[in-house]
Structures are given as structure tokens and as C-alpha cells.
Design an enzyme around this catalytic site. Structure first.
Site, mmCIF file in Angstrom:
data_model
loop_
_atom_site.group_PDB
_atom_site.id
_atom_site.type_symbol
_atom_site.label_atom_id
_atom_site.label_comp_id
_atom_site.label_asym_id
_atom_site.label_seq_id
_atom_site.Cartn_x
_atom_site.Cartn_y
_atom_site.Cartn_z
ATOM 1 N N ARG A 174 0.906 -1.309 0.023
ATOM 2 C CA ARG A 174 0.059 -0.043 -0.036
ATOM 3 C C ARG A 174 0.870 1.405 0.061
ATOM 4 N NH1 ARG A 174 -2.386 -3.621 -1.428
ATOM 5 N NH2 ARG A 174 -4.379 -4.623 -0.461
ATOM 6 N N SER A 225 -10.669 0.745 3.401
ATOM 7 C CA SER A 225 -10.064 0.223 4.602
ATOM 8 C C SER A 225 -9.261 1.468 5.509
ATOM 9 C CB SER A 225 -8.930 -0.636 4.291
ATOM 10 O OG SER A 225 -9.686 -1.840 3.639
ATOM 11 N N GLU A 295 -4.353 3.197 6.850
ATOM 12 C CA GLU A 295 -4.097 3.038 5.348
ATOM 13 C C GLU A 295 -4.726 4.302 4.738
ATOM 14 O OE1 GLU A 295 -6.058 0.335 1.963
ATOM 15 O OE2 GLU A 295 -5.008 -0.637 3.460
#
Length: 302
Positions: A174, A225, A295
Site C-alpha cells: 500500500r 479500509s 491506510e
């Protein structure tokens, strides 16, 4: 700011607005105003405005479709550049595609699957732009952008434009080089896909979409998320096991469908979300000794 706004308008680079609420441009429907908001009409327009901003040392920020983003209630200082319709081009050359950073990732994956090209099935339910997906190495279902990207066309802070390779993107979970080491905007991306059976590809795409609908709260405004998975653990499972599903602060609520989603249950503010994030962090650290990292990208005035 009035003089600056007028100067930018005179550049003739697309839509230019003052004090545009960013809640209208984020999937969480949260965010204060941008001092100046620009939707460039072309690649050339972006380069022109970036040169202008650099010469005057004006702070800027680029956004795509506004997913994976939490914008401060106080908004963003300086200029916000939104990659939209002027940067949603697509070229298909055999199994290689070149696509603009403003293109919807979901619509791209759907279109490509119907042409019998495999590699983007994982993206069928990720509600962001191509540029945002490359920027954060978006992924799902065991794959991510790093698996298919060959190179990306980047506009860096100094106004320079450069195609950089997959290796130079320095992808990790990520993250990419663009977040801190070499800040920039993803203008275009080249993906190497694989020719496959159209029926099988479309079927897998539908399975991924159905799974998302069944397990994630897309009927409420959300940013995707909230936390990175602290592998080998999973953020959603930790939050669920801690009994936090449904916990709410103000208008921000931990989804009862998936623990790693915070939804805007009604007039939530960025402060509500930040307070809830902090509460989750403290609870998981106390309960399991695990430090949670976000995130979702948190930006704007403090």
C-alpha cells in the site's frame, strides 16, 4: 487570494473554483474547503498550472476520486488539483494499455475484462482512480497494482514530468515512492495484461464484486479500509474480536459489516473519524499489544 485566483483563471486550464467543499469530492463525504480548486482539462494544462504554482511557491495537493482520503474539516491550504475527465483517456495496444490517472479504476477493470484481458480482476470493486491506485499500490484478492504496472508518467513537485519504471516506483504494501520520497502526481499508467478467456475473466470479476457487496458497507459513505493489515494479523478481525463493531463517535461509526471500515453514518466530521481512529488504536494496543497504522490518507489543515 483574490489576485491568485484571477491569475489562475487567466491560465485557461479548465475549471477553477474558490472555497470548493472537498466533501463533494471524497467518498466519505467529509472535508472542508480548498482555497482554490482546479480540474485541468488536459495533461498540458496540469503542467502549465504546476509551473505557475512552483514559480510562486504555492502549496498544492492532487486528488482523484477521493477514496482512501480523509480531509480535515478546516479544508486544504493553497491549491487542490483534481484529476478527472480531462485525464481519463485509454489506449489499448494488444495486451498493453495506457490509461489516464483520472480514469475510474472500477470502470477500467470492467471495460478491460470484456475485451478478454486479464490482470485487473482484483480491482473490480476498488472505488478510486487509476492515479490514486498507482500512488498507493492499491490491491485486493491477492494482487495489486505492482503486479501489472510497467511504468507510470509522473508529474513531480518541481513541475518536471517523467516516465518511471515499476522498480523506480519502489512499491511495497500500500505504498510507493510517491508518498514521501519523491512526491508527485500519477498522470498516466501503463499496464501489462494477459490475454485470457473473456467468460472466465468476467466471471471472476463478478465474484469479486459480489464478495465486496456482501462483506463491505458500500451503502454508506466511507473511505475504504482505514488501517493497514498488521500481518500476519488482519485489521478487521482484530477490531471485530475487540468488540468494536458498531461503536460510534458523533457521526462516525465502525461498520457492523466489516471492522476495518468507518462509515459516515450521518453528518460525520473529520474530527469524529479521527477520534474514532484513535480510540481503535488505543483499544487494539491495550488488548493485543499491536500498533495499528492507518491506510487511509489524512490530509489538510490541522
Amino acid at each position: 487570494m483574490d489576485g491568485l485566483f484571477t491569475e489562475i483563471q487567466e491560465l485557461n486550464i479548465g475549471k477553477v473554483k474558490r472555497n470548493e467543499l472537498l466533501s463533494q469530492h471524497t467518498t466519505m463525504k467529509i472535508g472542508g474547503p480548498a482555497d482554490i480548486f482546479i480540474e485541468p482539462a488536459s495533461l498540458g494544462d496540469i503542467q502549465k498550472v504546476m509551473t505557475f504554482l512552483k514559480e510562486r511557491q504555492i502549496p498544492w495537493r492532487a486528488i482523484g476520486r477521493g477514496s482512501n482520503l480523509l480531509v480535515s474539516d478546516k479544508g486544504i491550504e493553497g491549491v487542490v488539483i483534481k484529476l478527472g475527465p480531462g485525464l481519463d483517456h485509454l489506449t489499448i495496444n494488444d495486451s498493453t494499455i495506457t490509461v489516464g490517472g483520472g480514469h475510474s479504476l472500477v470502470s477500467l477493470s470492467t471495460l478491460i475484462s470484456k475485451k478478454g484481458l486479464s490482470g485487473l480482476e482484483f480491482a473490480s470493486g476498488i472505488p478510486g482512480s487509476v492515479g490514486g491506485a498507482v500512488y498507493m499500490n492499491a490491491g485486493a484478492h491477492g494482487s495489486d497494482i505492482s503486479k501489472i504496472l510497467t511504468k507510470a508518467h509522473i508529474l513531480f513537485e518541481d513541475g518536471s514530468m517523467e516516465w518511471i519504471s515499476n522498480d523506480e516506483m519502489e512499491f511495497t504494501y500500500r505504498t510507493s515512492v510517491l508518498q514521501k520520497k519523491r512526491p508527485g502526481i500519477v498522470l498516466e499508467a501503463e499496464f501489462q495484461l494477459i490475454k485470457g478467456d473473456r467468460t472466465s475473466i468476467v466471471s471472476q470479476m463478478q465474484k469479486n464484486k459480489d464478495y465486496r457487496k456482501e462483506t463491505q458497507p458500500w451503502n454508506f459513505p466511507c473511505a475504504g479500509s482505514i488501517f493497514r493489515n498488521p500481518l500476519p494479523n488482519y485489521a478487521g478481525k482484530l477490531i471485530e474480536d475487540a468488540g468494536l463493531k458498531g461503536y460510534q463517535i458523533g457521526g462516525a461509526k465502525i461498520s457492523e459489516m466489516h471492522g476495518n471500515f468507518i462509515v459516515n453514518a450521518g453528518n460525520a466530521t473529520a474530527k469524529d473519524v479521527l477520534d474514532l481512529i484513535q480510540y481503535i488504536k488505543e483499544t487494539i494496543l491495550t488488548s493485543y499489544g499491536i500498533k495499528m497504522e492507518t491506510e487511509v490518507e489524512i490530509i489538510g489543515r490541522g
